[in-house]
Design an enzyme around this catalytic site. Structure first.
Site, PDB file in Angstrom:
ATOM      1  N   ASP A  12       0.846  -1.197   0.000  1.00 51.45           N
ATOM      2  CA  ASP A  12       0.000   0.000   0.000  1.00 51.45           C
ATOM      3  C   ASP A  12       0.877   1.241   0.000  1.00 51.45           C
ATOM      4  O   ASP A  12       0.957   1.987   0.987  1.00 51.45           O
ATOM      5  CB  ASP A  12      -0.939  -0.030   1.207  1.00 51.45           C
ATOM      6  CG  ASP A  12      -1.818  -1.275   1.205  1.00 51.45           C
ATOM      7  OD1 ASP A  12      -2.254  -1.684   0.113  1.00 51.45           O
ATOM      8  OD2 ASP A  12      -2.066  -1.839   2.290  1.00 51.45           O
ATOM      9  N   LYS A  63     -11.344  -6.073  -6.220  1.00 46.65           N
ATOM     10  CA  LYS A  63     -12.745  -5.989  -5.769  1.00 46.65           C
ATOM     11  C   LYS A  63     -13.685  -5.715  -6.948  1.00 46.65           C
ATOM     12  O   LYS A  63     -14.488  -4.781  -6.941  1.00 46.65           O
ATOM     13  CB  LYS A  63     -12.905  -4.922  -4.687  1.00 46.65           C
ATOM     14  CG  LYS A  63     -12.070  -5.175  -3.432  1.00 46.65           C
ATOM     15  CD  LYS A  63     -12.333  -4.121  -2.365  1.00 46.65           C
ATOM     16  CE  LYS A  63     -11.522  -4.380  -1.119  1.00 46.65           C
ATOM     17  NZ  LYS A  63     -10.071  -4.066  -1.300  1.00 46.65           N
ATOM     18  N   LEU A  65     -16.676  -5.698  -9.559  1.00 44.93           N
ATOM     19  CA  LEU A  65     -18.137  -5.813  -9.545  1.00 44.93           C
ATOM     20  C   LEU A  65     -18.677  -5.077 -10.758  1.00 44.93           C
ATOM     21  O   LEU A  65     -18.484  -3.863 -10.893  1.00 44.93           O
ATOM     22  CB  LEU A  65     -18.741  -5.237  -8.265  1.00 44.93           C
ATOM     23  CG  LEU A  65     -20.275  -5.319  -8.196  1.00 44.93           C
ATOM     24  CD1 LEU A  65     -20.735  -6.783  -8.254  1.00 44.93           C
ATOM     25  CD2 LEU A  65     -20.808  -4.648  -6.940  1.00 44.93           C
ATOM     26  N   ASP A  68     -22.158  -9.369 -15.682  1.00 44.92           N
ATOM     27  CA  ASP A  68     -21.491 -10.668 -15.769  1.00 44.92           C
ATOM     28  C   ASP A  68     -20.424 -10.713 -16.855  1.00 44.92           C
ATOM     29  O   ASP A  68     -19.296 -11.172 -16.623  1.00 44.92           O
ATOM     30  CB  ASP A  68     -22.521 -11.773 -16.043  1.00 44.92           C
ATOM     31  CG  ASP A  68     -23.598 -11.855 -14.985  1.00 44.92           C
ATOM     32  OD1 ASP A  68     -23.523 -11.086 -14.008  1.00 44.92           O
ATOM     33  OD2 ASP A  68     -24.505 -12.692 -15.129  1.00 44.92           O
ATOM     34  N   THR A 116     -13.327  -4.663   6.400  1.00 50.04           N
ATOM     35  CA  THR A 116     -12.990  -4.599   7.823  1.00 50.04           C
ATOM     36  C   THR A 116     -12.987  -3.174   8.358  1.00 50.04           C
ATOM     37  O   THR A 116     -12.891  -2.966   9.566  1.00 50.04           O
ATOM     38  CB  THR A 116     -11.621  -5.253   8.090  1.00 50.04           C
ATOM     39  OG1 THR A 116     -10.644  -4.688   7.212  1.00 50.04           O
ATOM     40  CG2 THR A 116     -11.688  -6.755   7.863  1.00 50.04           C
ATOM     41  N   GLY A 206      -0.585  -4.719   6.164  1.00 44.23           N
ATOM     42  CA  GLY A 206      -0.035  -3.592   5.425  1.00 44.23           C
ATOM     43  C   GLY A 206       0.785  -2.685   6.303  1.00 44.23           C
ATOM     44  O   GLY A 206       1.990  -2.874   6.480  1.00 44.23           O
ATOM     45  N   ARG A 207       0.129  -1.679   6.882  1.00 42.64           N
ATOM     46  CA  ARG A 207       0.835  -0.630   7.612  1.00 42.64           C
ATOM     47  C   ARG A 207       1.742  -1.106   8.740  1.00 42.64           C
ATOM     48  O   ARG A 207       2.824  -0.539   8.931  1.00 42.64           O
ATOM     49  CB  ARG A 207      -0.181   0.399   8.115  1.00 42.64           C
ATOM     50  CG  ARG A 207      -0.540   1.414   7.042  1.00 42.64           C
ATOM     51  CD  ARG A 207      -1.770   2.215   7.403  1.00 42.64           C
ATOM     52  NE  ARG A 207      -2.981   1.405   7.264  1.00 42.64           N
ATOM     53  CZ  ARG A 207      -4.208   1.880   7.364  1.00 42.64           C
ATOM     54  NH1 ARG A 207      -4.401   3.156   7.641  1.00 42.64           N
ATOM     55  NH2 ARG A 207      -5.251   1.099   7.198  1.00 42.64           N
TER      56      ARG A 207
END
Length: 235
Positions: A12, A63, A65, A68, A116, A206-207
């Site tokens: 990141d 991610k 979306l 189809d 999250t 990550g961080r």
């Protein structure tokens, strides 16, 4: 599968140069890296290909979306790049299209359940009547039905998710914070030790590594904690 195969370091960072320096610093200690939008839009797809060609495993966190056909077309191209994991939002039609497109490629498709960084208030604001736990379990079941390779969820839900998806699906958990670490923008977090004990198969960090004064020492400390969680089962 040992700790080294389970720890995914999130790259990141804003530039390819910073990512290259971090990978060099971490050396052979780290096998698996996550690359998301920030780095992709800085030229990260070519970097991801190069890392994969060098023997590293790449979790491409897109991610996806869309309709189809669009999802399927994107997955077909990503499946040719040598990536190990790819995320898409856990919506049934999109997942089914992705599974068909990735068939036989070895690409592990992960359904993102609830971020999250979201809690019940965030879901309510977005128009959802379910709490995070219930929505995660619902989407995990849908991911299993679609034939996905795994899901992404908080470690808080990992044990309950395992009961739904069975023993074979990957459970990839972001929001991992060693004791004493700043939560940042994460709201549903867990330590590496507790996350593995809860049933997570892979931890995304990550961080706590990327922003550490010595990233390699931070990574080694997390790996050591993971080894202690896996011993003596050595899963």
């Amino acid at each position: 599968m040992g700790a080294r195969e389970r720890l995914i370091v999130g790259l990141d960072v804003p530039t390819i140069g910073e990512a290259e320096r971090l990978v060099s610093t971490l050396g052979d200690d780290i096998l698996f890296y996550k690359i998301g939008y920030q780095l992709v839009f800085a030229g990260g797809l070519e970097f991801a290909r190069d890392l994969a060609a060098s023997g590293k495993k790449i979790f491409l966190d897109m991610k996806l979306l869309d309709i189809d056909n669009t999802v399927a077309s994107g997955v077909e191209n990503i499946a040719k790049m040598g990536m190990s994991m790819l995320t898409l939002h856990a919506y049934p039609k999109a997942m089914k299209a992705a599974v068909e497109a990735a068939a036989g490629s070895g690409l592990c498709l992960l359904g993102v359940t609830v971020l999250t960084s979201m809690d019940a208030d965030d879901l309510a604001e977005a128009g959802y009547s379910q709490d995070p736990h219930s929505l995660v379990l619902r989407r995990a079941g849908q991911a299993r039905a679609a034939g996905m390779g795994g899901i992404v969820c908080s470690a808080e839900e990992a044990a309950a998710v395992r009961e739904i998806v069975g023993p074979d699906m990957a459970i990839v958990t972001p929001g991992i914070r060693p004791d004493g670490s700043d939560k940042g923008d994460q709201k549903r977090v867990m330590t590496p030790f507790d996350a593995l004990k809860a049933g997570a198969t892979h931890l995304v960090v990550g961080r706590p590594i990327v922003k550490a004064p010595d990233p390699r020492d931070a990574a080694r400390a997390i790996l050591s904690e993971m080894v202690s969680a896996l011993w003596p089962a050595n899963r």
